[in-house]
Design a protein around this motif. Structure first.
Motif, PDB file in Angstrom:
ATOM      1  N   SER A   3       0.831  -1.189   0.000  1.00  0.00           N
ATOM      2  CA  SER A   3       0.000   0.000   0.000  1.00  0.00           C
ATOM      3  C   SER A   3       0.869   1.242   0.000  1.00  0.00           C
ATOM      4  O   SER A   3       1.881   1.304   0.682  1.00  0.00           O
ATOM      5  N   PRO A   4       0.521   2.297  -0.776  1.00  0.00           N
ATOM      6  CA  PRO A   4       1.396   3.440  -0.935  1.00  0.00           C
ATOM      7  C   PRO A   4       1.304   4.448   0.188  1.00  0.00           C
ATOM      8  O   PRO A   4       2.111   5.371   0.253  1.00  0.00           O
ATOM      9  N   HIS A   5       0.307   4.348   1.073  1.00  0.00           N
ATOM     10  CA  HIS A   5       0.081   5.425   2.020  1.00  0.00           C
ATOM     11  C   HIS A   5       1.056   5.383   3.190  1.00  0.00           C
ATOM     12  O   HIS A   5       1.558   4.343   3.569  1.00  0.00           O
ATOM     13  N   SER A 179      -4.908   0.818  -4.070  1.00  0.00           N
ATOM     14  CA  SER A 179      -3.903   0.783  -3.015  1.00  0.00           C
ATOM     15  C   SER A 179      -2.967  -0.419  -3.175  1.00  0.00           C
ATOM     16  O   SER A 179      -1.750  -0.294  -3.054  1.00  0.00           O
ATOM     17  N   TRP A 182      -0.834   0.078  -6.629  1.00  0.00           N
ATOM     18  CA  TRP A 182      -0.261   1.395  -6.928  1.00  0.00           C
ATOM     19  C   TRP A 182       1.137   1.208  -7.520  1.00  0.00           C
ATOM     20  O   TRP A 182       2.028   0.651  -6.886  1.00  0.00           O
ATOM     21  N   SER A 187       3.526   9.165  -8.747  1.00  0.00           N
ATOM     22  CA  SER A 187       2.908  10.206  -7.922  1.00  0.00           C
ATOM     23  C   SER A 187       1.401  10.213  -8.140  1.00  0.00           C
ATOM     24  O   SER A 187       0.903   9.755  -9.179  1.00  0.00           O
ATOM     25  N   PRO A 188       0.650  10.748  -7.184  1.00  0.00           N
ATOM     26  CA  PRO A 188      -0.811  10.845  -7.366  1.00  0.00           C
ATOM     27  C   PRO A 188      -1.190  11.613  -8.628  1.00  0.00           C
ATOM     28  O   PRO A 188      -2.109  11.219  -9.352  1.00  0.00           O
ATOM     29  N   TYR A 243      -4.164  12.010  -4.186  1.00  0.00           N
ATOM     30  CA  TYR A 243      -3.261  12.469  -3.121  1.00  0.00           C
ATOM     31  C   TYR A 243      -3.724  11.937  -1.768  1.00  0.00           C
ATOM     32  O   TYR A 243      -2.914  11.475  -0.955  1.00  0.00           O
ATOM     33  N   GLN A 245      -5.478   9.243  -1.242  1.00  0.00           N
ATOM     34  CA  GLN A 245      -5.225   7.795  -1.191  1.00  0.00           C
ATOM     35  C   GLN A 245      -3.796   7.511  -0.752  1.00  0.00           C
ATOM     36  O   GLN A 245      -3.546   6.647   0.090  1.00  0.00           O
ATOM     37  N   LYS A 246      -2.837   8.260  -1.301  1.00  0.00           N
ATOM     38  CA  LYS A 246      -1.443   8.031  -0.930  1.00  0.00           C
ATOM     39  C   LYS A 246      -1.177   8.486   0.497  1.00  0.00           C
ATOM     40  O   LYS A 246      -0.398   7.862   1.225  1.00  0.00           O
TER      41      LYS A 246
END
Length: 300
Positions: A3-5, A179, A182, A187-188, A243, A245-246
């Protein structure tokens, strides 16, 4: 892929993005209904507004030196994310909105938070958390009560009600997919326009299969004013959407549905003259409490 967050994103930026994106989605449900009143058919309107919004955002991404990648992995990501996150749920909503009203479509946006959280926990993207679960329950109670009351009143349009209620399932799946898959290093701003353009092409294909020519539009400048407004709102919405989501992950992102339910139903009542459901004030309080509890974990 992971997951990117960020695991501990600050609470205030997450809540701020939730409010911005949710509010814009609430506006979109109402501007879509207005456009249909101006003579647009649902799928052609969705096609043009998404295409122009995506191309406009693509230009911003290039100017920001974050152009969308066009490799095989990215193209597949755009296509699948476009289907689940945009084309199917928005297509169902736009087709149903003429029959069930903008307020009911807005209410349906309140269901993805619960579905997303359940999927995220089941797939071990999110650990179970008592406060977060309580927040989900509170928000769903408020929004679900409103949706249920509206659904009971729309028994003469059960097919359209079912289509509207089905859209949150696809939204939740899309939240998890974006997610999990990704593209690393993206980038978003580079991903949002790719998904939007892919979704526009998918909507255009669906329109052709349904026997509607997606390039046909109502006559007059006013019709294209609808497209310009919708395209601009869509571009801003999905730039912040990716953005968020990240920054906060799929569960935090899904909270936009509760804000959209409040904003969309309020605009539908005040601007479009739709009848407000009973208990709207109580539902709003529950939804706000739910957002705060779900977002609180990120500040830990």
């Amino acid at each position: 892929m992971s997951s990117p967050h960020a695991p501990h994103a600050p609470m205030l930026p997450v809540i701020g993005c939730v409010v911005i994106v949710g509010s814009l989605l609430g506006v979109l449900t109402n501007t879509a209904k207005l456009a249909l009143h101006h003579g647009w058919q649902p799928l052609p309107f969705l096609f043009w507004s998404t295409l122009f919004g995506g191309l406009g955002l693509w230009g911003v991404a290039i100017a920001s030196r974050q152009p969308p990648a066009l490799g095989k992995r990215h193209l597949l990501y755009y296509a699948i994310a476009g289907i689940f996150s945009f084309a199917v749920p928005n297509g169902l909503s736009f087709l149903a909105i003429q029959h069930v009203g903008a307020s009911f479509i807005a209410f349906c946006l309140a269901f993805p938070p619960l579905l997303t959280y359940v999927l995220a926990v089941a797939m071990r993207l999110e650990p179970p958390a008592l406060l977060r679960t309580l927040g989900i329950i509170l928000g769903l109670t408020g929004a679900g009560g409103l949706a249920l009351s509206k659904g009971i009143a729309q028994q003469d349009a059960l097919l359209w009600v079912a289509m509207a209620v089905a859209s949150p399932v696809f939204i939740a799946i899309g939240n998890i997919y974006r997610s999990l898959h990704w593209p690393q290093g993206s980038s978003p701003l580079s991903l949002a326009p790719g998904m939007m353009v892919a979704a526009a092409l998918e909507v255009g294909l669906a329109s052709l299969l349904a026997g509607e020519n997606p390039v046909i539009s109502p006559a007059g400048v006013g019709a294209w004013s609808d497209i310009a407004i919708q395209s601009a709102i869509l571009a801003i919405t999905y730039a912040v959407f990716f953005y968020l989501q990240k920054l906060g992950g799929p569960v935090a992102l899904s909270q936009i549905g509760w804000v959209a339910a409040i904003v969309g139903s309020t605009i539908a009542v005040l601007v479009l003259g739709e009848v407000p459901p009973a208990g709207l004030g109580i539902a709003m309080v529950l939804i706000v409490l739910g957002i705060v509890l779900v977002s609180r974990r990120r500040a830990a």
